[in-house]
Design a protein around this motif. Structure first.
Motif, PDB file in Angstrom:
ATOM      1  N   GLN A  12      25.310  17.966  23.714  1.00 28.01           N
ATOM      2  CA  GLN A  12      25.632  16.879  24.017  1.00 28.01           C
ATOM      3  C   GLN A  12      25.824  15.178  23.855  1.00 28.01           C
ATOM      4  O   GLN A  12      26.260  14.734  24.150  1.00 28.01           O
ATOM      5  CB  GLN A  12      25.001  17.141  25.110  1.00 28.01           C
ATOM      6  N   PRO A  13      24.102  15.165  23.517  1.00 23.62           N
ATOM      7  CA  PRO A  13      23.970  13.514  23.271  1.00 23.62           C
ATOM      8  C   PRO A  13      25.361  13.233  21.581  1.00 23.62           C
ATOM      9  O   PRO A  13      24.863  11.978  21.601  1.00 23.62           O
ATOM     10  CB  PRO A  13      22.434  13.574  21.936  1.00 23.62           C
ATOM     11  N   LEU A  14      25.743  14.309  20.903  1.00 24.90           N
ATOM     12  CA  LEU A  14      26.144  13.877  19.224  1.00 24.90           C
ATOM     13  C   LEU A  14      27.787  13.466  20.039  1.00 24.90           C
ATOM     14  O   LEU A  14      28.646  12.541  19.593  1.00 24.90           O
ATOM     15  CB  LEU A  14      26.332  14.582  18.741  1.00 24.90           C
ATOM     16  N   LEU A  15      28.278  13.906  21.316  1.00 25.85           N
ATOM     17  CA  LEU A  15      29.712  13.810  22.268  1.00 25.85           C
ATOM     18  C   LEU A  15      30.131  12.604  21.893  1.00 25.85           C
ATOM     19  O   LEU A  15      31.388  12.451  22.345  1.00 25.85           O
ATOM     20  CB  LEU A  15      30.520  15.117  23.067  1.00 25.85           C
ATOM     21  N   LEU A  23      37.207  14.951  20.684  1.00 30.15           N
ATOM     22  CA  LEU A  23      37.104  16.020  22.083  1.00 30.15           C
ATOM     23  C   LEU A  23      37.747  16.714  22.330  1.00 30.15           C
ATOM     24  O   LEU A  23      37.585  18.449  22.773  1.00 30.15           O
ATOM     25  CB  LEU A  23      36.484  14.520  23.118  1.00 30.15           C
ATOM     26  N   VAL A  24      38.962  16.501  22.243  1.00 24.67           N
ATOM     27  CA  VAL A  24      40.895  16.980  22.525  1.00 24.67           C
ATOM     28  C   VAL A  24      40.415  18.901  23.181  1.00 24.67           C
ATOM     29  O   VAL A  24      41.025  19.676  23.092  1.00 24.67           O
ATOM     30  CB  VAL A  24      42.285  16.596  22.586  1.00 24.67           C
ATOM     31  N   GLU A  32      32.228  22.031  28.318  1.00 22.66           N
ATOM     32  CA  GLU A  32      32.355  21.617  29.046  1.00 22.66           C
ATOM     33  C   GLU A  32      31.228  20.607  28.365  1.00 22.66           C
ATOM     34  O   GLU A  32      32.068  19.635  29.350  1.00 22.66           O
ATOM     35  CB  GLU A  32      31.128  22.465  30.520  1.00 22.66           C
ATOM     36  N   PRO A  33      30.753  20.129  28.256  1.00 19.82           N
ATOM     37  CA  PRO A  33      30.528  18.669  27.917  1.00 19.82           C
ATOM     38  C   PRO A  33      31.283  17.674  27.058  1.00 19.82           C
ATOM     39  O   PRO A  33      31.336  17.062  27.113  1.00 19.82           O
ATOM     40  CB  PRO A  33      28.772  18.785  26.427  1.00 19.82           C
ATOM     41  N   ALA A  34      32.208  18.443  26.251  1.00 18.99           N
ATOM     42  CA  ALA A  34      33.146  17.592  25.837  1.00 18.99           C
ATOM     43  C   ALA A  34      34.407  17.228  27.009  1.00 18.99           C
ATOM     44  O   ALA A  34      34.379  16.005  27.104  1.00 18.99           O
ATOM     45  CB  ALA A  34      34.239  18.483  24.603  1.00 18.99           C
TER      46      ALA A  34
END
Length: 236
Positions: A12-15, A23-24, A32-34
């Motif tokens: 999550q922190p890297l997204l 991300l797509v 979900e994090p993306a």
């Protein structure tokens, strides 16, 4: 889009550092994090876009939510031929305009543009990100923001949309015109008229307020009287 699996918190922190193009593919498989990263990245632009058409905060939020749902459930149709922000903005505009047409209160932007074409012829920066140093400063900013928002709300639909995308969201005139599906020349004309109407609206709202500038009354006035009396006593 596939069902969203359990949240993979470890990446999550890297997204937030990833581009939309990265991300797509993750969002397409239901990551979900993306999905959250995309939503948080584009929330402000989409809300402002919806708000420019709907003129109601709560309904604009509903429009943004519905637009995200529509986008993510049809993400397989996104081929990357345009920027993700452009694609999301168009979905949001269509959703907002659809609601306006459904309640038959205003004319859609496309219809207005068609009429203008057939006849021959869409940042003041809101002080939203500045931190207040004290409650009085925050109140002043809030009042200024309300004044600007009321003036924007009074713009005709075709002028309001281009004004928000260009002046509030900071898009170029060409980019805003592309989002709205109109010619750059039409966008420039609408923007010029919108700016003129905004100036006139603000001047009208402030015209009766100049007599109230630099107030010196109430407790402030009484305190000055106390200071003068105290100074006079010292000289007697």
């Amino acid at each position: 889009m596939k069902a969203i699996p359990a949240q993979a918190a470890r990446h999550q922190p890297l997204l937030s550092t990833l581009a939309d193009a990265d991300l797509v593919p993750l969002a397409k498989i239901g990551d979900e994090p993306a999905i959250r990263a995309i939503v948080q990245r584009h929330n402000q632009r989409l809300f402002r876009t919806a708000r420019a058409v709907i003129r109601n905060d709560a309904e604009a939020e509903d429009v943004v939510q519905a637009s995200y749902v529509k986008a993510f459930t049809n993400l397989a149709a996104f081929r990357g031929e345009a920027e993700l922000s452009t694609w999301l903005t168009r979905i949001t505009l269509n959703e907002a305009l659809g609601r306006v047409r459904a309640r038959k209160n205003t004319t859609g932007l496309e219809e207005i543009d068609m009429q203008a074409t057939s006849a021959g012829g869409e940042i003041v920066q809101f002080p939203s990100s500045l931190s207040a140093t004290d409650p009085e400063t925050e109140l002043s900013r809030s009042q200024a923001r309300q004044l600007l928002e009321q003036a924007v709300d009074e713009l005709p639909d075709d002028f309001r949309a281009i004004f928000v995308l260009r002046e509030v969201e900071g898009m170029s005139t060409e980019e805003a015109a592309s989002h709205l599906g109109i010619r750059s020349e039409t966008a420039k004309t609408r923007l010029h008229r919108a700016r003129k109407m905004m100036r006139q609206s603000i001047e009208n709202r402030l015209s009766g307020a100049f007599s109230a500038l630099f107030p010196f009354d109430g407790a402030r006035c009484a305190f000055m009287a106390d200071r003068v009396v105290a100074a006079l006593r010292q000289t007697s």
